[in-house]
Write a protein that holds these residues in place. Structure first.
Motif, PDB file in Angstrom:
ATOM      1  N   GLN A 104      -6.943   5.489  -4.120  1.00  0.00           N
ATOM      2  CA  GLN A 104      -8.170   4.749  -4.515  1.00  0.00           C
ATOM      3  C   GLN A 104      -7.799   3.413  -4.689  1.00  0.00           C
ATOM      4  O   GLN A 104      -8.700   2.816  -4.738  1.00  0.00           O
ATOM      5  CB  GLN A 104      -9.523   5.601  -4.189  1.00  0.00           C
ATOM      6  N   ASP A 162      -7.416   0.892  -2.984  1.00  0.00           N
ATOM      7  CA  ASP A 162      -8.033   0.597  -2.840  1.00  0.00           C
ATOM      8  C   ASP A 162      -8.537  -1.108  -2.867  1.00  0.00           C
ATOM      9  O   ASP A 162      -8.758  -1.570  -2.505  1.00  0.00           O
ATOM     10  CB  ASP A 162      -8.044   1.911  -2.123  1.00  0.00           C
ATOM     11  N   ILE A 197       0.703  -1.030  -0.003  1.00  0.00           N
ATOM     12  CA  ILE A 197      -0.095  -0.027   0.384  1.00  0.00           C
ATOM     13  C   ILE A 197       1.157   1.016   0.196  1.00  0.00           C
ATOM     14  O   ILE A 197       0.395   2.374   0.541  1.00  0.00           O
ATOM     15  CB  ILE A 197      -1.070  -0.476   0.851  1.00  0.00           C
TER      16      ILE A 197
END
Length: 331
Positions: A73, A76, A68
């Motif tokens: 986004q 994600d 990460i």
């Protein structure tokens, strides 16, 4: 039916020693380990992983390592698809999973990472998008400390399998489709991912192959899968090129916004097939991947390794498609 006693007898060791080898204990000499592994292979012995786990009062635990590092986004969305697929398979196989972020290991050395994972009773790993920065993880794979399945990293050994699409072919296909859909293109900007990475190199090979076939000028810049960097690269170079190929949808979004700011049009294509791409309201070609299914297949490969199979490369299908706003809005 072949039993652990038969393996011990063939290898000339105690039953407990066979158990230690099967369970990857480090305090076993290489010579003894090789004798046991040879006996297992010759006899065709498949260990009962459940029985082994019960004897140790624990079950196989799978560590899911996700990256990460990129704050967006987009990451994600992809990681959630990966994790959802893994959790569904873990439930099906009745195996416990623990999620780790690769950044957790940044300040640890190889021995510390290994000790930490074992302290969490982890004996299997699924590693998503292994980064070149993860030196300790590379060493764990090399030393075969755990059963591993790598998603989108082509490293294979006896205890490691790889699950991936063909990144070279996929990049070639989406870029070729974009070029063929547009009139005369002789200068292409390629915004690549992270310099030196396996996926980046595979996709670069595709662009160089396409360059030879179409005889266009190829300008390569590295955007590190970052929307802002892709925007800056596009603003700097857009007026001198007439097509933009991006190694991720996120960078394609950054490129499109830059072109909008400059009030000029250039065909742009991306890679990954994320929903966020549709909200640019500009239809773009991309490579659509089913990250959920890819993760499930990784779990299947892990099960194969646990039951005595050897590491292998598994290729997952992809789809070249066009994503626009109407494809992503919810009714």
């Amino acid at each position: 039916m072949i039993s652990i006693n038969d393996v011990a007898k063939r290898a000339g060791v105690a039953k407990s020693t066979v158990s230690k080898v099967l369970n990857n204990y480090s305090l076993v000499s290489d010579e003894t380990r090789l004798k046991v592994e040879k006996a297992v292979k010759e006899l065709g012995y498949v260990p009962n992983s459940v029985a082994i786990s019960l004897s140790k009062k624990e079950f196989n635990r799978v560590g899911l390592i996700v990256d990460i590092r990129h704050n967006s986004q987009y990451v994600d969305e992809i990681n959630m698809q990966y994790l959802t697929g893994a959790f569904e398979k873990a439930k099906e196989y009745h195996i416990e999973v623990v999620t780790f972020f690769s950044s957790q290991f940044d300040d640890m050395n190889y021995k510390q990472v290994t000790a930490y994972l074992k302290s969490q009773r982890i004996n299997c790993l699924i590693i998503y998008n292994l980064s070149i920065e993860n030196k300790n993880i590379y060493k764990i794979i090399e030393k075969q400390e755990f059963y591993c399945v790598l998603v989108d990293s082509c490293i294979i050994n006896d205890k490691t399998s790889s699950v991936s699409i063909d990144h070279c072919c996929a990049q070639y296909d989406v870029a070729k489709k974009t070029l063929n859909e547009n009139d005369y293109i002789n200068r292409v900007l390629y915004i690549a991912g992270g310099e030196g990475g396996y996926i980046t190199n595979q996709r670069l090979d595709a662009m160089k192959k396409l360059q030879e076939e179409y005889n266009f000028e190829l300008l390569i810049r590295y955007g590190d899968f970052n929307e802002y960097k892709a925007r800056e690269i596009t603003i700097k170079n857009a007026k001198n090129i007439n097509a933009i190929v991006c190694a991720s949808d996120l960078m394609a979004i950054g490129a499109v916004f830059a072109l909008t700011e400059l009030d000029i049009y250039r065909p742009v294509c991306g890679f990954d097939g994320i929903r966020l791409m549709g909200y640019t309201k500009i239809a773009m070609n991309t490579v659509k991947q089913d990250f959920n299914q890819k993760s499930k297949r990784a779990f299947d490969e892990l099960k194969t390794l646990l039951y005595g199979g050897k590491g292998q490369y598994v290729e997952i299908p992809y789809e070249v498609c066009k994503i626009d706003y109407m494809d992503v809005i919810q009714k």
